[in-house]
Every structure is written in structure tokens, then in C-alpha cells.
Design a protein around this motif. Structure first.
Motif, PDB file in Angstrom:
ATOM      1  N   GLN A  98       0.572  -1.193  -0.369  1.00 34.59           N
ATOM      2  CA  GLN A  98      -0.086   0.129  -0.190  1.00 34.59           C
ATOM      3  C   GLN A  98       1.063   1.417  -0.025  1.00 34.59           C
ATOM      4  OE1 GLN A  98      -3.120   0.418   2.938  1.00 34.59           O
ATOM      5  NE2 GLN A  98      -3.419   2.556   2.387  1.00 34.59           N
ATOM      6  N   SER A 101       3.007   1.998  -3.176  1.00 40.42           N
ATOM      7  CA  SER A 101       1.967   2.135  -4.867  1.00 40.42           C
ATOM      8  C   SER A 101       1.794   3.482  -4.467  1.00 40.42           C
ATOM      9  CB  SER A 101       1.121   1.077  -4.770  1.00 40.42           C
ATOM     10  OG  SER A 101       0.155   1.335  -3.486  1.00 40.42           O
ATOM     11  N   HIS A 102       1.704   3.841  -3.130  1.00 47.07           N
ATOM     12  CA  HIS A 102       1.178   4.974  -2.813  1.00 47.07           C
ATOM     13  C   HIS A 102       2.309   6.034  -3.011  1.00 47.07           C
ATOM     14  CE1 HIS A 102      -1.271   7.337  -0.509  1.00 47.07           C
ATOM     15  NE2 HIS A 102      -0.825   8.181  -0.806  1.00 47.07           N
ATOM     16  N   ARG A 114      -3.335   0.391  -4.466  1.00 45.14           N
ATOM     17  CA  ARG A 114      -3.444   0.941  -2.251  1.00 45.14           C
ATOM     18  C   ARG A 114      -4.707   0.598  -2.293  1.00 45.14           C
ATOM     19  NH1 ARG A 114      -2.359   6.556  -3.944  1.00 45.14           N
ATOM     20  NH2 ARG A 114      -4.371   7.388  -3.159  1.00 45.14           N
TER      21      ARG A 114
END
Length: 138
Positions: A98, A101-102, A114
Motif C-alpha cells: 500500500q 504504491s502510494h 493501493r
């Protein structure tokens, strides 16, 4: 060390690493005289895009710690790590996924990825809550 301890340690280390990355990023902006040292908004909204993404990724780790860290700590404190050990690494991987990907992008696809990583974490935590409740509430 069991998987619950390693996942908790990994989560805390990752959150701290993001905080250090944010500090380095902001220090760079100050040193280049692009921002005043006291000129940063807490939410990062006044930073360039990378700064915004680092700020949000780090803040998101802190926000999620209440339920993720809380459950890991509860399992350890009540000698219930057998409940969390099986999925502890999966949760940590989803947390890292998460955040990464952020950091990479805010495109529609990245946001969907995410969110999928977030849902994995939520599902694992719901499972742990049910299992812990069954153990203690019966």
C-alpha cells in the motif's frame, strides 16, 4: 521471534523509515531555499507531488497502526500470537505494498492497487478480531 513480533517490528520500522524519508525530503527543500523550515503544512498539501505522497504514506501508516498494531500487541499481550502468526507476514506485505504504491503514483490504477492492499489488511484484521473474540468471549 515469532511472525507477529517480526510483523510488528517491520511495521514500526517502515513507519519510521517513511518519517526519515520525509524529513530528508523536507530538509532538502529547506536547504535549496524552496521552503521555509516553518512553512510546511502538516498534511503536505503545500509540498511538491513527491512530498505529498511521502507525507500521506507515512500518515497512513500512523493512522492504521491503531487497529493493526493494536491487534498485534493484543495478541502478544494475551499469549494469542498463534492467531496472528499465520497472516502476520501477509499483513506486513500488504502494508508495504500500500505504501509503495502510494509513493510511486496517484494514477487511477495506483489508487486501485493501493485500495486492494488496504482491503487485504482490513480483511486480515477483521479475521483476527473474530478469532480473538471467540477465544476470549467464547
Amino acid at each position: 521471534m515469532n511472525a507477529t513480533i517480526i510483523a510488528l517490528l517491520g511495521y514500526i520500522a517502515w513507519t519510521l523509515l517513511l518519517l526519515v524519508a520525509l524529513a530528508i525530503y523536507r530538509t532538502g527543500l529547506v536547504m535549496k531555499q524552496k521552503k521555509a523550515a516553518n512553512g510546511f503544512k502538516a498534511d503536505g498539501s503545500d509540498s511538491p507531488p513527491l512530498g505529498q505522497r511521502i507525507t500521506r504514506a507515512q500518515a497512513n501508516c500512523v493512522e492504521s497502526f491503531a487497529f493493526i498494531g493494536g491487534l498485534l500487541l493484543l495478541a502478544l499481550a494475551t499469549d494469542s500470537a498463534a492467531i496472528t502468526n499465520g497472516l502476520a507476514y501477509s499483513l506486513l506485505i500488504a502494508r508495504l505494498g500500500q505504501s509503495i504504491s502510494h509513493l510511486i503514483s496517484t494514477s487511477v490504477l495506483a489508487v486501485q492497487v493501493r485500495f486492494a492492499f488496504f482491503l487485504v489488511q482490513v480483511a486480515i484484521c477483521i479475521y483476527w478480531i473474530v478469532m480473538l473474540a471467540l477465544k476470549f468471549v467464547g
